[in-house]
Scaffold this active site. Structure first.
Site, PDB file in Angstrom:
ATOM      1  N   ASP A  94      -9.144  -1.033  -3.098  1.00 38.82           N
ATOM      2  CA  ASP A  94      -8.649  -0.133  -1.701  1.00 38.82           C
ATOM      3  C   ASP A  94      -9.782   0.842  -1.502  1.00 38.82           C
ATOM      4  O   ASP A  94     -10.468   1.267  -2.481  1.00 38.82           O
ATOM      5  CB  ASP A  94      -7.558   0.586  -2.374  1.00 38.82           C
ATOM      6  CG  ASP A  94      -6.626   1.127  -1.091  1.00 38.82           C
ATOM      7  OD1 ASP A  94      -6.262   0.315  -0.221  1.00 38.82           O
ATOM      8  OD2 ASP A  94      -6.385   2.200  -0.911  1.00 38.82           O
TER       9      ASP A  94
ATOM     10  N   ASP B 137     -17.308   1.447   9.969  1.00 37.40           N
ATOM     11  CA  ASP B 137     -18.654   1.355  10.155  1.00 37.40           C
ATOM     12  C   ASP B 137     -19.379   1.603  11.351  1.00 37.40           C
ATOM     13  O   ASP B 137     -20.521   2.218  11.066  1.00 37.40           O
ATOM     14  CB  ASP B 137     -19.028  -0.169   9.782  1.00 37.40           C
ATOM     15  CG  ASP B 137     -18.823  -0.654   8.499  1.00 37.40           C
ATOM     16  OD1 ASP B 137     -18.627   0.087   7.570  1.00 37.40           O
ATOM     17  OD2 ASP B 137     -18.706  -2.108   8.285  1.00 37.40           O
TER      18      ASP B 137
ATOM     19  N   GLU C 296       0.882  -1.325  -0.089  1.00 34.46           N
ATOM     20  CA  GLU C 296       0.048   0.026   0.057  1.00 34.46           C
ATOM     21  C   GLU C 296       0.906   1.210   0.003  1.00 34.46           C
ATOM     22  O   GLU C 296       1.072   1.711   0.999  1.00 34.46           O
ATOM     23  CB  GLU C 296      -0.979   0.007   0.944  1.00 34.46           C
ATOM     24  CG  GLU C 296      -1.980  -1.077   1.355  1.00 34.46           C
ATOM     25  CD  GLU C 296      -3.351  -0.537   1.823  1.00 34.46           C
ATOM     26  OE1 GLU C 296      -3.499   0.553   1.992  1.00 34.46           O
ATOM     27  OE2 GLU C 296      -4.195  -1.610   2.116  1.00 34.46           O
TER      28      GLU C 296
HETATM   29  P1  IMP Z   1      -8.190  -0.571   3.103  1.00 35.59           P
HETATM   30  O1  IMP Z   1      -9.023  -0.198   1.931  1.00 35.59           O
HETATM   31  O2  IMP Z   1      -8.020  -1.860   3.454  1.00 35.59           O
HETATM   32  O3  IMP Z   1      -6.882   0.366   2.913  1.00 35.59           O
HETATM   33  O4  IMP Z   1      -9.007   0.273   4.202  1.00 35.59           O
HETATM   34  C1  IMP Z   1      -8.815   1.565   4.828  1.00 35.59           C
HETATM   35  C2  IMP Z   1      -9.374   1.660   6.043  1.00 35.59           C
HETATM   36  O5  IMP Z   1     -10.810   1.961   5.714  1.00 35.59           O
HETATM   37  C3  IMP Z   1      -9.449   0.658   7.052  1.00 35.59           C
HETATM   38  O6  IMP Z   1      -9.181   1.189   8.098  1.00 35.59           O
HETATM   39  C4  IMP Z   1     -10.492  -0.287   6.836  1.00 35.59           C
HETATM   40  O7  IMP Z   1     -11.251  -0.813   7.681  1.00 35.59           O
HETATM   41  C5  IMP Z   1     -11.491   1.032   6.450  1.00 35.59           C
HETATM   42  N1  IMP Z   1     -12.487   0.653   5.534  1.00 35.59           N
HETATM   43  C6  IMP Z   1     -12.547   0.033   4.540  1.00 35.59           C
HETATM   44  N2  IMP Z   1     -13.743  -0.319   3.814  1.00 35.59           N
HETATM   45  C7  IMP Z   1     -14.551   0.022   4.854  1.00 35.59           C
HETATM   46  C8  IMP Z   1     -16.050  -0.314   5.250  1.00 35.59           C
HETATM   47  O8  IMP Z   1     -16.695  -0.603   4.286  1.00 35.59           O
HETATM   48  N3  IMP Z   1     -16.581   0.232   6.069  1.00 35.59           N
HETATM   49  C9  IMP Z   1     -15.877   0.751   7.073  1.00 35.59           C
HETATM   50  N4  IMP Z   1     -14.481   1.036   7.012  1.00 35.59           N
HETATM   51  C10 IMP Z   1     -13.978   0.697   5.922  1.00 35.59           C
END
Ligand code: IMP
Length: 191
Positions: free
Chosen positions: A71, A148, A43
């Site tokens: 992402d 969430d 990342e």
């Molecule tokens: P990544 O896409 O895994 O880099 O996620 C970025 C951040 O956003 C992480 O802390 C995830 O837990 C959060 N995140 C990604 N998708 C969601 C979602 O659908 N709901 C809540 N948090 C999210």
């Protein structure tokens, strides 16, 4: 006996089991089966989700068949888009506290965005989904993951973490991006 076409299988590469569940349930109605490959992907510090997804697509070149990566981030316009591409790192280090603090005097409007990347051999495609809403006054609910508990979609009274998974999947940024993947593969069977 009627012979049916075998459902296509897509390998979803991610370290996040919550994402894998959502992707599988959104793609199931398209006859697409999802195999989850748990792997940490690079990342890079990048200005956009699309740049991160391009790096992830590069990192899964070795995975055969249809491969999906994504992402996501939470963007708060009154914080100039923060935490945005830094959402994961910020949540890990600080939790929700500083966001509540910063938003005491600013607009609570926010949106989630997902960029999904699909690879098949040398071919790649990206799809974007968003959901708009606001940041709750406090964390509520136990469903889902990440941000969430603090995100309330526009027109809702509940956070994503207070509703069953199907309700989040009906409107979420991820579901909107991933449904486009399903529609694309349904209309481009030879891709
Ligand atoms: P990544 O896409 O895994 O880099 O996620 C970025 C951040 O956003 C992480 O802390 C995830 O837990 C959060 N995140 C990604 N998708 C969601 C979602 O659908 N709901 C809540 N948090 C999210």
């Amino acid at each position: 006996m009627v012979s049916r076409p075998r459902p296509r299988t897509i390998t979803f590469v991610s370290r996040n089991p919550g994402k894998a569940r959502e992707v599988a349930s959104v793609l199931a109605p398209f006859g697409l089966r999802v195999r989850w490959k748990r792997r940490e992907l690079p990342e890079p510090q990048a200005p956009s989700l699309a740049t991160v997804v391009a790096a992830k697509l590069e990192a899964v070149r070795d995975v055969p068949g249809y491969v999906l990566v994504e992402d996501s981030g939470l963007f708060v316009p009154s914080l100039r888009g923060f935490p945005g591409v830094y959402s994961a790192h910020f949540l890990e280090v600080w939790g929700f506290g500083p966001i509540f603090e910063l938003l005491r005097t600013r607009s609570r409007r926010a949106y989630f965005q997902t960029v999904a990347g699909l690879r098949h051999g040398r071919r790649v495609r990206t799809f974007t989904g968003e959901v708009h809403g606001s940041i709750a006054l406090r964390a509520r609910g136990r469903e889902g993951f990440g941000y969430d508990p603090i995100f309330v979609p526009r027109g809702w009274r509940h956070t994503f973490a207070e509703v069953p998974p199907e309700e989040k999947d009906a409107v979420s940024h991820r579901a909107r991006a991933i449904r486009q993947v399903g529609e694309f593969l349904a209309t481009e069977p030879r891709w």
